[in-house]
Design a protein around this motif. Structure first.
Motif, mmCIF file in Angstrom:
data_model
loop_
_atom_site.group_PDB
_atom_site.id
_atom_site.type_symbol
_atom_site.label_atom_id
_atom_site.label_comp_id
_atom_site.label_asym_id
_atom_site.label_seq_id
_atom_site.Cartn_x
_atom_site.Cartn_y
_atom_site.Cartn_z
ATOM 1 N N ASP A 118 33.241 38.718 42.301
ATOM 2 C CA ASP A 118 34.274 39.342 42.969
ATOM 3 C C ASP A 118 35.153 39.878 41.944
ATOM 4 N N ILE A 119 36.218 40.545 42.303
ATOM 5 C CA ILE A 119 37.083 41.259 41.445
ATOM 6 C C ILE A 119 37.763 40.348 40.521
ATOM 7 N N ASN A 120 37.817 38.669 40.753
ATOM 8 C CA ASN A 120 38.526 38.053 39.807
ATOM 9 C C ASN A 120 37.481 37.644 38.635
ATOM 10 N N GLY A 121 36.345 37.943 38.883
ATOM 11 C CA GLY A 121 35.347 37.962 37.941
ATOM 12 C C GLY A 121 34.645 36.431 37.670
ATOM 13 N N GLU A 122 35.024 35.806 38.707
ATOM 14 C CA GLU A 122 34.495 34.356 38.692
ATOM 15 C C GLU A 122 33.808 34.008 40.113
ATOM 16 N N THR A 123 34.227 34.290 41.201
ATOM 17 C CA THR A 123 33.730 34.069 42.580
ATOM 18 C C THR A 123 32.387 34.694 42.674
ATOM 19 N N ASP B 42 34.111 40.481 29.272
ATOM 20 C CA ASP B 42 35.731 40.390 29.176
ATOM 21 C C ASP B 42 36.305 41.592 29.728
ATOM 22 N N ALA B 43 36.008 42.646 29.165
ATOM 23 C CA ALA B 43 36.414 44.158 29.397
ATOM 24 C C ALA B 43 35.956 44.426 30.864
ATOM 25 N N ALA B 44 35.031 44.010 31.239
ATOM 26 C CA ALA B 44 34.406 44.230 32.661
ATOM 27 C C ALA B 44 35.496 43.566 33.703
ATOM 28 N N LYS B 45 35.854 42.372 33.428
ATOM 29 C CA LYS B 45 36.539 41.495 34.173
ATOM 30 C C LYS B 45 37.998 42.086 34.359
ATOM 31 N N LYS B 46 38.538 42.376 33.233
ATOM 32 C CA LYS B 46 39.874 43.166 33.138
ATOM 33 C C LYS B 46 39.921 44.493 34.132
ATOM 34 N N ILE B 47 38.785 45.432 33.904
ATOM 35 C CA ILE B 47 38.830 46.653 34.538
ATOM 36 C C ILE B 47 38.625 46.354 36.283
ATOM 37 N N ALA B 48 37.678 45.111 36.521
ATOM 38 C CA ALA B 48 37.557 44.708 37.802
ATOM 39 C C ALA B 48 38.782 44.611 38.397
ATOM 40 N N LYS B 49 39.653 43.809 37.987
ATOM 41 C CA LYS B 49 40.931 43.327 38.449
ATOM 42 C C LYS B 49 41.703 44.591 38.703
ATOM 43 N N GLU B 50 41.646 45.445 37.853
ATOM 44 C CA GLU B 50 42.582 46.651 37.886
ATOM 45 C C GLU B 50 42.367 47.661 38.783
ATOM 46 N N LYS B 51 41.019 47.762 38.913
ATOM 47 C CA LYS B 51 40.562 48.771 40.051
ATOM 48 C C LYS B 51 40.033 48.227 41.122
ATOM 49 N N ASP C 108 31.141 47.178 23.388
ATOM 50 C CA ASP C 108 32.417 46.984 23.878
ATOM 51 C C ASP C 108 33.036 47.882 24.780
ATOM 52 N N GLY C 109 34.048 47.477 25.463
ATOM 53 C CA GLY C 109 34.707 47.960 26.606
ATOM 54 C C GLY C 109 33.609 48.174 27.987
ATOM 55 N N ALA C 110 34.665 48.627 28.780
ATOM 56 C CA ALA C 110 33.857 48.917 30.271
ATOM 57 C C ALA C 110 34.355 49.794 31.060
ATOM 58 N N VAL C 111 33.624 50.537 31.654
ATOM 59 C CA VAL C 111 33.916 51.777 32.748
ATOM 60 C C VAL C 111 32.927 51.507 33.865
ATOM 61 N N PRO C 112 33.557 51.859 35.050
ATOM 62 C CA PRO C 112 32.938 51.810 36.322
ATOM 63 C C PRO C 112 31.616 52.547 36.079
ATOM 64 N N GLY C 113 30.180 52.086 36.423
ATOM 65 C CA GLY C 113 29.072 52.961 36.794
ATOM 66 C C GLY C 113 28.230 52.807 35.166
ATOM 67 N N LYS C 114 28.906 52.171 34.198
ATOM 68 C CA LYS C 114 27.816 52.435 33.072
ATOM 69 C C LYS C 114 27.906 50.721 32.475
ATOM 70 N N TRP C 115 26.574 50.684 31.987
ATOM 71 C CA TRP C 115 26.091 49.262 31.576
ATOM 72 C C TRP C 115 26.958 48.753 30.332
ATOM 73 N N THR C 116 27.383 47.456 30.420
ATOM 74 C CA THR C 116 28.181 47.024 29.000
ATOM 75 C C THR C 116 27.633 45.757 28.994
ATOM 76 N N MET C 117 27.584 45.392 27.729
ATOM 77 C CA MET C 117 27.762 43.777 27.160
ATOM 78 C C MET C 117 28.763 43.133 27.402
ATOM 79 N N ASP C 118 30.273 43.821 27.333
ATOM 80 C CA ASP C 118 31.272 43.502 27.192
ATOM 81 C C ASP C 118 31.896 42.819 28.459
#
Length: 286
Positions: free
Chosen positions: A128-133, A40-49, A28-38
Protein backbone atom coordinates in the motif's frame (compact mmCIF):
# COMPACT_ATOMS: atom_id res chain seq x y z
CA UNK A 1 4.42 -29.80 -23.36
CA UNK A 2 6.18 -29.44 -20.00
CA UNK A 3 9.49 -30.52 -21.54
CA UNK A 4 9.12 -27.96 -24.35
CA UNK A 5 8.40 -25.19 -21.82
CA UNK A 6 11.52 -26.06 -19.83
CA UNK A 7 13.60 -25.98 -23.00
CA UNK A 8 12.13 -22.59 -23.92
CA UNK A 9 12.90 -21.20 -20.47
CA UNK A 10 16.49 -22.46 -20.71
CA UNK A 11 16.91 -20.73 -24.06
CA UNK A 12 15.53 -17.49 -22.63
CA UNK A 13 18.12 -17.59 -19.86
CA UNK A 14 20.89 -18.01 -22.43
CA UNK A 15 19.89 -15.47 -25.06
CA UNK A 16 18.10 -12.82 -22.98
CA UNK A 17 14.81 -11.06 -23.72
CA UNK A 18 13.32 -7.73 -24.62
CA UNK A 19 12.06 -7.14 -21.06
CA UNK A 20 13.95 -5.61 -18.15
CA UNK A 21 17.64 -5.05 -18.86
CA UNK A 22 20.38 -3.73 -16.58
CA UNK A 23 20.24 -0.22 -18.02
CA UNK A 24 16.49 -0.03 -17.46
CA UNK A 25 16.79 -0.30 -13.67
CA UNK A 26 17.69 2.82 -11.66
CA UNK A 27 19.88 2.37 -8.60
CA UNK A 28 18.84 5.65 -6.97
CA UNK A 29 15.62 7.65 -6.94
CA UNK A 30 12.19 6.55 -8.07
CA UNK A 31 9.56 7.57 -10.59
CA UNK A 32 6.25 5.83 -11.39
CA UNK A 33 6.51 3.24 -14.14
CA UNK A 34 10.30 2.75 -13.99
CA UNK A 35 12.12 -0.01 -12.17
CA UNK A 36 14.41 1.10 -9.37
CA UNK A 37 16.41 -0.60 -6.63
CA UNK A 38 15.79 2.34 -4.29
CA UNK A 39 12.94 1.21 -2.03
CA UNK A 40 13.25 4.20 0.32
CA UNK A 41 12.78 6.63 -2.57
CA UNK A 42 9.83 4.58 -3.86
CA UNK A 43 8.14 4.69 -0.45
CA UNK A 44 8.49 8.46 -0.34
CA UNK A 45 6.98 8.94 -3.82
CA UNK A 46 4.22 6.41 -3.08
CA UNK A 47 3.03 8.54 -0.16
CA UNK A 48 3.25 11.75 -2.16
CA UNK A 49 1.41 10.45 -5.22
CA UNK A 50 -0.81 7.96 -3.31
CA UNK A 51 0.00 4.99 -5.53
CA UNK A 52 1.09 1.48 -4.45
CA UNK A 53 4.48 -0.20 -4.79
CA UNK A 54 5.25 -3.52 -6.48
CA UNK A 55 8.31 -5.42 -5.25
CA UNK A 56 9.87 -7.67 -7.88
CA UNK A 57 12.00 -10.41 -6.27
CA UNK A 58 13.98 -11.74 -9.22
CA UNK A 59 17.11 -13.54 -10.37
CA UNK A 60 17.76 -11.38 -13.40
CA UNK A 61 20.57 -13.34 -15.05
CA UNK A 62 19.55 -16.92 -14.30
CA UNK A 63 15.79 -17.23 -13.59
CA UNK A 64 13.89 -18.43 -16.68
CA UNK A 65 10.45 -17.63 -15.26
CA UNK A 66 11.61 -14.12 -14.35
CA UNK A 67 12.81 -13.53 -17.91
CA UNK A 68 9.55 -14.92 -19.28
CA UNK A 69 7.58 -12.36 -17.26
CA UNK A 70 10.01 -9.61 -18.28
CA UNK A 71 9.28 -10.35 -21.92
CA UNK A 72 5.58 -11.26 -21.82
CA UNK A 73 4.45 -8.61 -19.35
CA UNK A 74 6.97 -5.95 -18.31
CA UNK A 75 8.40 -5.45 -21.79
CA UNK A 76 5.01 -4.67 -23.35
CA UNK A 77 3.68 -1.17 -24.04
CA UNK A 78 0.36 -1.86 -22.27
CA UNK A 79 2.25 -2.59 -19.06
CA UNK A 80 4.53 0.43 -19.42
CA UNK A 81 1.54 2.72 -19.92
CA UNK A 82 -0.33 1.28 -16.93
CA UNK A 83 2.64 1.29 -14.55
CA UNK A 84 3.58 4.86 -15.43
CA UNK A 85 0.22 6.01 -14.10
CA UNK A 86 -0.36 3.53 -11.29
CA UNK A 87 2.78 2.01 -9.75
CA UNK A 88 6.15 2.52 -8.11
CA UNK A 89 8.26 -0.48 -9.12
CA UNK A 90 11.12 -1.82 -6.99
CA UNK A 91 13.59 -4.35 -8.39
CA UNK A 92 15.03 -6.70 -5.75
CA UNK A 93 17.61 -8.76 -7.59
CA UNK A 94 19.51 -11.93 -6.62
CA UNK A 95 21.73 -12.46 -9.68
CA UNK A 96 24.65 -14.83 -10.11
CA UNK A 97 26.72 -11.89 -11.39
CA UNK A 98 27.11 -9.95 -8.14
CA UNK A 99 28.21 -6.81 -10.02
CA UNK A 100 24.59 -6.27 -11.10
CA UNK A 101 23.55 -5.18 -7.60
CA UNK A 102 25.28 -2.28 -5.79
CA UNK A 103 26.92 -3.34 -2.54
CA UNK A 104 24.59 -1.13 -0.50
CA UNK A 105 21.57 -3.22 -1.56
CA UNK A 106 22.97 -6.76 -1.13
CA UNK A 107 22.33 -7.14 2.61
CA UNK A 108 19.07 -5.20 2.35
CA UNK A 109 17.81 -7.54 -0.38
CA UNK A 110 18.48 -10.57 1.82
CA UNK A 111 16.68 -8.85 4.68
CA UNK A 112 13.63 -8.12 2.49
CA UNK A 113 13.58 -11.72 1.23
CA UNK A 114 13.43 -12.93 4.83
CA UNK A 115 10.95 -10.27 5.90
CA UNK A 116 8.44 -11.23 3.22
CA UNK A 117 9.14 -14.97 3.35
CA UNK A 118 10.15 -15.20 -0.32
CA UNK A 119 10.75 -18.86 -1.20
CA UNK A 120 11.06 -18.70 -4.99
CA UNK A 121 11.56 -16.43 -7.98
CA UNK A 122 9.95 -14.44 -9.27
CA UNK A 123 7.76 -13.27 -6.39
CA UNK A 124 5.75 -10.07 -6.76
CA UNK A 125 4.48 -8.30 -3.64
CA UNK A 126 2.24 -5.24 -3.76
CA UNK A 127 2.47 -2.74 -0.90
CA UNK A 128 0.00 0.00 0.00
CA UNK A 129 1.00 3.66 -0.18
CA UNK A 130 2.44 3.48 3.36
CA UNK A 131 5.11 1.13 2.01
CA UNK A 132 4.39 -1.50 4.67
CA UNK A 133 0.91 -3.00 4.34
CA UNK A 134 0.89 -6.01 2.00
CA UNK A 135 -2.02 -5.81 -0.44
CA UNK A 136 -1.23 -9.05 -2.25
CA UNK A 137 1.41 -11.32 -3.73
CA UNK A 138 1.69 -13.36 -6.91
CA UNK A 139 4.22 -15.06 -9.16
CA UNK A 140 4.92 -15.95 -12.79
CA UNK A 141 2.71 -17.80 -15.23
CA UNK A 142 3.32 -18.89 -18.80
CA UNK A 143 -0.12 -17.57 -19.86
CA UNK A 144 0.18 -14.19 -18.12
CA UNK A 145 -0.13 -11.03 -20.20
CA UNK A 146 -0.11 -7.34 -19.28
CA UNK A 147 -3.92 -7.45 -19.15
CA UNK A 148 -4.17 -10.47 -16.82
CA UNK A 149 -1.33 -9.29 -14.58
CA UNK A 150 -2.83 -5.80 -14.31
CA UNK A 151 -6.10 -7.48 -13.38
CA UNK A 152 -4.37 -9.29 -10.51
CA UNK A 153 -2.81 -6.10 -9.22
CA UNK A 154 -6.11 -4.21 -9.48
CA UNK A 155 -7.82 -6.85 -7.37
CA UNK A 156 -5.10 -6.42 -4.71
CA UNK A 157 -5.67 -2.66 -4.67
CA UNK A 158 -9.46 -2.79 -4.52
CA UNK A 159 -9.55 -1.88 -0.82
CA UNK A 160 -6.91 0.84 -0.72
CA UNK A 161 -8.09 4.14 0.78
CA UNK A 162 -8.19 5.93 -2.56
CA UNK A 163 -10.23 3.19 -4.27
CA UNK A 164 -12.60 2.85 -1.33
CA UNK A 165 -13.23 6.61 -1.32
CA UNK A 166 -13.99 6.52 -5.04
CA UNK A 167 -16.45 3.68 -4.55
CA UNK A 168 -18.41 5.09 -1.59
CA UNK A 169 -19.12 8.33 -3.45
CA UNK A 170 -21.75 6.32 -5.34
CA UNK A 171 -23.43 5.11 -2.13
CA UNK A 172 -26.00 6.55 0.23
CA UNK A 173 -24.61 7.84 3.57
CA UNK A 174 -25.98 4.85 5.52
CA UNK A 175 -24.44 2.43 3.00
CA UNK A 176 -21.17 4.32 3.05
CA UNK A 177 -20.92 3.76 6.81
CA UNK A 178 -21.72 0.04 6.51
CA UNK A 179 -19.17 -0.48 3.74
CA UNK A 180 -16.44 1.44 5.58
CA UNK A 181 -16.99 -0.76 8.65
CA UNK A 182 -16.53 -3.90 6.52
CA UNK A 183 -13.40 -2.53 4.90
CA UNK A 184 -12.01 -1.52 8.30
CA UNK A 185 -12.42 -5.06 9.64
CA UNK A 186 -10.91 -6.44 6.44
CA UNK A 187 -7.88 -4.17 6.82
CA UNK A 188 -7.48 -5.13 10.48
CA UNK A 189 -7.58 -8.85 9.67
CA UNK A 190 -5.12 -8.41 6.78
CA UNK A 191 -2.69 -6.57 9.05
CA UNK A 192 -2.93 -9.26 11.72
CA UNK A 193 -2.37 -11.97 9.12
CA UNK A 194 0.74 -10.20 7.81
CA UNK A 195 2.08 -9.75 11.34
CA UNK A 196 1.54 -13.40 12.20
CA UNK A 197 3.07 -14.52 8.88
CA UNK A 198 6.20 -12.48 9.60
CA UNK A 199 6.34 -13.94 13.12
CA UNK A 200 6.01 -17.47 11.74
CA UNK A 201 8.86 -16.89 9.28
CA UNK A 202 11.06 -15.60 12.11
CA UNK A 203 10.16 -18.58 14.29
CA UNK A 204 10.89 -21.04 11.48
CA UNK A 205 14.34 -19.51 11.11
CA UNK A 206 14.87 -19.66 14.88
CA UNK A 207 13.81 -23.33 14.99
CA UNK A 208 16.21 -24.11 12.14
CA UNK A 209 19.09 -22.41 13.95
CA UNK A 210 18.24 -24.17 17.21
CA UNK A 211 18.28 -27.49 15.35
CA UNK A 212 21.79 -26.73 14.10
CA UNK A 213 22.88 -25.78 17.64
CA UNK A 214 21.49 -29.05 19.01
CA UNK A 215 23.42 -31.11 16.45
CA UNK A 216 26.65 -29.25 17.29
CA UNK A 217 26.13 -29.66 21.05
CA UNK A 218 25.30 -33.35 20.67
CA UNK A 219 28.54 -33.81 18.74
CA UNK A 220 30.48 -31.89 21.39
CA UNK A 221 28.97 -34.00 24.19
CA UNK A 222 29.75 -37.16 22.24
CA UNK A 223 33.37 -36.14 21.72
CA UNK A 224 33.66 -35.32 25.42
CA UNK A 225 32.50 -38.84 26.33
CA UNK A 226 34.88 -40.41 23.81
CA UNK A 227 37.80 -38.47 25.29
CA UNK A 228 37.19 -40.18 28.63
CA UNK A 229 37.66 -43.74 27.35
CA UNK A 230 41.18 -43.71 25.98
CA UNK A 231 43.20 -43.06 22.78
CA UNK A 232 42.26 -46.32 21.04
CA UNK A 233 38.55 -45.57 21.26
CA UNK A 234 39.18 -42.00 20.12
CA UNK A 235 40.83 -43.33 16.93
CA UNK A 236 37.97 -45.77 16.38
CA UNK A 237 35.40 -43.02 16.92
CA UNK A 238 37.17 -40.63 14.55
CA UNK A 239 37.42 -43.34 11.88
CA UNK A 240 33.64 -43.97 12.04
CA UNK A 241 32.94 -40.24 11.99
CA UNK A 242 35.17 -39.67 8.94
CA UNK A 243 33.59 -42.60 7.12
CA UNK A 244 30.11 -41.22 7.86
CA UNK A 245 31.06 -37.81 6.48
CA UNK A 246 32.60 -39.38 3.38
CA UNK A 247 29.58 -41.62 2.66
CA UNK A 248 27.05 -38.85 3.34
CA UNK A 249 28.88 -36.45 1.01
CA UNK A 250 29.06 -39.12 -1.70
CA UNK A 251 25.31 -39.73 -1.47
CA UNK A 252 24.51 -36.01 -1.57
CA UNK A 253 26.70 -35.46 -4.64
CA UNK A 254 25.18 -38.48 -6.37
CA UNK A 255 21.63 -37.29 -5.69
CA UNK A 256 22.60 -33.81 -6.89
CA UNK A 257 23.54 -35.33 -10.25
CA UNK A 258 19.86 -36.38 -10.61
CA UNK A 259 20.40 -40.06 -11.46
CA UNK A 260 17.72 -41.81 -13.49
CA UNK A 261 15.08 -43.82 -11.65
CA UNK A 262 16.28 -47.32 -12.46
CA UNK A 263 16.31 -50.52 -10.40
CA UNK A 264 20.10 -50.40 -10.27
CA UNK A 265 20.14 -46.82 -8.97
CA UNK A 266 17.41 -47.65 -6.49
CA UNK A 267 19.57 -50.46 -5.07
CA UNK A 268 22.58 -48.11 -4.98
CA UNK A 269 20.61 -45.51 -3.03
CA UNK A 270 19.37 -48.03 -0.46
CA UNK A 271 22.87 -49.50 -0.07
CA UNK A 272 24.45 -46.09 0.60
CA UNK A 273 21.61 -45.07 2.88
CA UNK A 274 21.96 -48.34 4.84
CA UNK A 275 25.68 -47.71 5.26
CA UNK A 276 24.96 -44.23 6.61
CA UNK A 277 22.36 -45.54 9.06
CA UNK A 278 24.77 -48.24 10.28
CA UNK A 279 27.58 -45.69 10.82
CA UNK A 280 25.19 -43.42 12.72
CA UNK A 281 24.18 -46.39 14.87
CA UNK A 282 27.84 -47.09 15.65
CA UNK A 283 28.42 -43.46 16.59
CA UNK A 284 25.35 -43.42 18.82
CA UNK A 285 27.03 -46.10 20.96
CA UNK A 286 29.40 -43.40 22.19
Amino acid sequence: MKKNLLIALSILVLIGLNGIRAGEVDTDGAVPGKWTMDLDAAKKIAKEKKIPIILNFTGSDWCGWCKLMDDNVFGKEDWKKYSKENLLMVYIDFPKDKKLVPEKYVERNDSLKNKYGVKGYPTYIVLDINGETILGRTSAGKEKTPSTFIGELSSFCQYTDSNVQKYIKKLKPIDQKAYLEIVSKLSESSTKKATHSTAITALEKKVLNLGKDIIKLQSTAQEFRVAQIGPDEIKKYQKIKDELKKTTTALQLWLKSKPQKTEENNKKYHKMNSEIMELKKQLSAY
